[in-house]
Design an enzyme around this catalytic site. Structure first.
Site, PDB file in Angstrom:
ATOM      1  N   GLU A  49     -28.713  43.555  -4.058  1.00  0.00           N
ATOM      2  CA  GLU A  49     -28.581  44.308  -3.094  1.00  0.00           C
ATOM      3  C   GLU A  49     -29.139  43.614  -1.855  1.00  0.00           C
ATOM      4  O   GLU A  49     -28.326  43.419  -0.731  1.00  0.00           O
ATOM      5  CB  GLU A  49     -29.301  45.476  -3.207  1.00  0.00           C
ATOM      6  CG  GLU A  49     -29.452  46.406  -1.878  1.00  0.00           C
ATOM      7  CD  GLU A  49     -29.955  47.893  -2.125  1.00  0.00           C
ATOM      8  OE1 GLU A  49     -30.942  47.919  -3.259  1.00  0.00           O
ATOM      9  OE2 GLU A  49     -29.968  48.579  -1.101  1.00  0.00           O
TER      10      GLU A  49
ATOM     11  N   ASP B 157     -32.978  50.830   7.140  1.00  0.00           N
ATOM     12  CA  ASP B 157     -33.760  51.822   7.161  1.00  0.00           C
ATOM     13  C   ASP B 157     -34.971  51.730   7.418  1.00  0.00           C
ATOM     14  O   ASP B 157     -35.850  52.512   8.086  1.00  0.00           O
ATOM     15  CB  ASP B 157     -33.714  52.418   5.400  1.00  0.00           C
ATOM     16  CG  ASP B 157     -32.342  52.818   4.992  1.00  0.00           C
ATOM     17  OD1 ASP B 157     -31.457  52.151   5.855  1.00  0.00           O
ATOM     18  OD2 ASP B 157     -32.188  53.209   4.025  1.00  0.00           O
TER      19      ASP B 157
HETATM   20  C1  GLC Z   1     -29.465  51.450   1.966  1.00  0.00           C
HETATM   21  C2  GLC Z   1     -29.165  50.696   3.124  1.00  0.00           C
HETATM   22  C3  GLC Z   1     -28.167  50.869   3.717  1.00  0.00           C
HETATM   23  C4  GLC Z   1     -26.925  51.294   2.707  1.00  0.00           C
HETATM   24  C5  GLC Z   1     -27.183  52.058   1.456  1.00  0.00           C
HETATM   25  C6  GLC Z   1     -26.124  52.309   0.349  1.00  0.00           C
HETATM   26  O1  GLC Z   1     -29.879  52.815   2.427  1.00  0.00           O
HETATM   27  O2  GLC Z   1     -30.288  50.493   3.952  1.00  0.00           O
HETATM   28  O3  GLC Z   1     -27.802  50.208   5.010  1.00  0.00           O
HETATM   29  O4  GLC Z   1     -25.675  51.730   3.344  1.00  0.00           O
HETATM   30  O5  GLC Z   1     -28.490  51.656   1.149  1.00  0.00           O
HETATM   31  O6  GLC Z   1     -26.125  50.678   0.114  1.00  0.00           O
END
Ligand code: GLC
Length: 425
Positions: free
Chosen positions: A392, A163
């Site tokens: 995460e 992101d």
């Molecule tokens: C964030 C990450 C993305 C992922 C999402 C859900 O937006 O950047 O890659 O898919 O979270 O885990």
């Protein structure tokens, strides 16, 4: 120890199972995410094959008529996440977002078939999914490569799955913020704000969503209308790998037309990747499609490129880059080069380590004969888990766990790494 970690990881997958799909983590991400689901299916496949297939089926049940597979499916109402369906307003029967995510489904399905303990189940489910995945790949080359370059562009940073990468900073200067409707972020109520994207970035994310919404989510218009068009080498590598895995499967199932088209996409893609190579950086870089220039930002995207079958000198160069990065951090692979001023060891995609990307890089490099650096990546990944649990993402210097905890795809990759060999060379 290994058994214990696998049991903990399984428990996380079960806990985040909402019946037919998993959420990435409780609280922060309460819906189904596209590439999270495909990678999480790999984890399920080691102990519940039926459930693994269902994860991918549920995602594809929400494919758009034009072939796109959305990045989020909002199965249930939950106001704990922003932007929700009321912002996207895509008009789908089950609400979805209006953009996509890295197309890892083709790879995942092939892996599920290859290792199936129930080959009949696998053949049935894969046969049904194959044309849908192929339609998604066709959609990419039709709507995101209108000039036929062989490489697709993303039109929103969220599509990359990375992101707030440093890669987008310069192009984001071009994205305005005027007319952005007032909003209140939810992510910073669930996670430490200093580990998340900034407010200025969020305003631009939302400006793009509003722009696409104003065009009725018509994918024949969005690419050209977006001030953000970036060719990401990692994203393209995932697409190329999925096309080539799909081609192999289609041959196996005697689906000649799909096999030929998918193979052609993959071959053209591999050749086109050369345009993203930088001798100076020793890796692939993103390209700003609007100006045609390479973005001088040595991020993990250019290393994730190794997930596709590249010419061996390129794979060797990526391995060398990784070895050098490994001298700068305790845990590979940092999402940005630590020697760069923009590197931030704790902020999301601007430095931290992500297990799913580690897995894909290690898999690609193992296939291209770069096993020793792949082994280092896997060893570092497992050390992170032992030290800091199923987070995460992690600080590449200290292993500090960041973002959400009890994370589904992190757990899935741990099961995957501990249960099986990577693709042999
Ligand atoms: C964030 C990450 C993305 C992922 C999402 C859900 O937006 O950047 O890659 O898919 O979270 O885990």
């Amino acid at each position: 120890m290994t058994d214990d970690l696998i049991e903990q990881a399984k428990a996380i997958l079960r806990r985040n199972d909402r019946g037919g799909y998993t959420v990435p983590t409780h609280g922060l991400y309460p819906f189904q995410w596209n590439w999270d689901s495909c990678l999480s299916a790999l984890g399920f496949s080691h102990f519940d094959e039926e459930r693994a297939w269902t994860e991918i089926d549920t995602l594809f049940a929400n494919q758009w008529p034009d072939g796109m597979v959305p990045h989020i499916v909002f199965h249930e109402e939950d106001d704990g996440y922003f932007p929700g369906p009321d912002v996207w307003r895509t008009g789908r029967p089950v609400p979805t977002s209006g953009i996509t995510q890295p197309p890892v489904a083709g790879f995942a399905v092939r892996r599920l078939v290859d290792r199936a303990r129930d080959p009949e189940l696998a053949a049935d489910r894969a046969r049904a999914l194959l044309p849908k995945i192929h339609a998604w790949h066709e959609w990419f080359y039709r709507c995101r490569d209108p000039q036929g370059t062989g490489l697709v562009a993303i039109i929103h940073p969220w599509e990359s799955g990375r992101d707030n990468s440093v890669d987008w900073d310069d192009v984001f200067e071009r994205v305005p913020t005027d007319g952005v409707e007032p909003f209140s972020r939810r992510d910073i109520q669930h996670a430490n704000p200093s580990h998340r994207p900034t407010q200025a970035q969020y305003e631009r994310y939302i400006w793009l969503v509003q722009r696409f919404r104003s065009l009725g989510w018509d994918n024949t218009k969005l690419h050209d209308a977006s001030p953000f068009q970036v060719v990401d080498p990692g994203f393209n590598a995932i697409l190329i790998r999925s096309c080539s895995d799909l081609a192999d499967l289609a041959e196996r199932f005697e689906l000649g037309e799909i096999a030929a088209q998918a193979r052609a996409f993959a071959e053209r893609g591999v050749a086109a990747m050369e345009a993203l190579w930088s001798d100076a950086m020793g890796q692939y870089l993103c390209q700003d499609r609007t100006t045609g220039k390479l973005i001088q930002s040595p991020s993990i995207a250019g290393l994730l490129a190794g997930f596709a079958e590249l010419p061996s000198p390129r794979a060797a160069a990526i391995a060398k880059r990784l070895t050098l990065l490994g001298e700068q951090v305790d845990y590979l692979v940092p999402s940005h080069d630590p020697s760069q001023p923009a590197f931030d060891s704790l902020r999301y995609w601007r430095g931290p380590v992500w297990l799913i990307v580690n897995y894909m890089i290690a898999d690609g490099l193992t296939r291209s004969g770069q096993a020793s650096v792949a082994q280092r990546i896997i060893a570092d990944s497992l050390r992170l888990i032992e030290q800091s649990g199923f987070a995460e993402y992690y600080d590449p210097h200290t292993a500090e766990p960041c973002g959400g905890d009890q994370f589904t795809w992190t757990a899935a990759i741990v099961i995957e790494l501990l249960s099986q060999e990577l693709t042999p060379a």
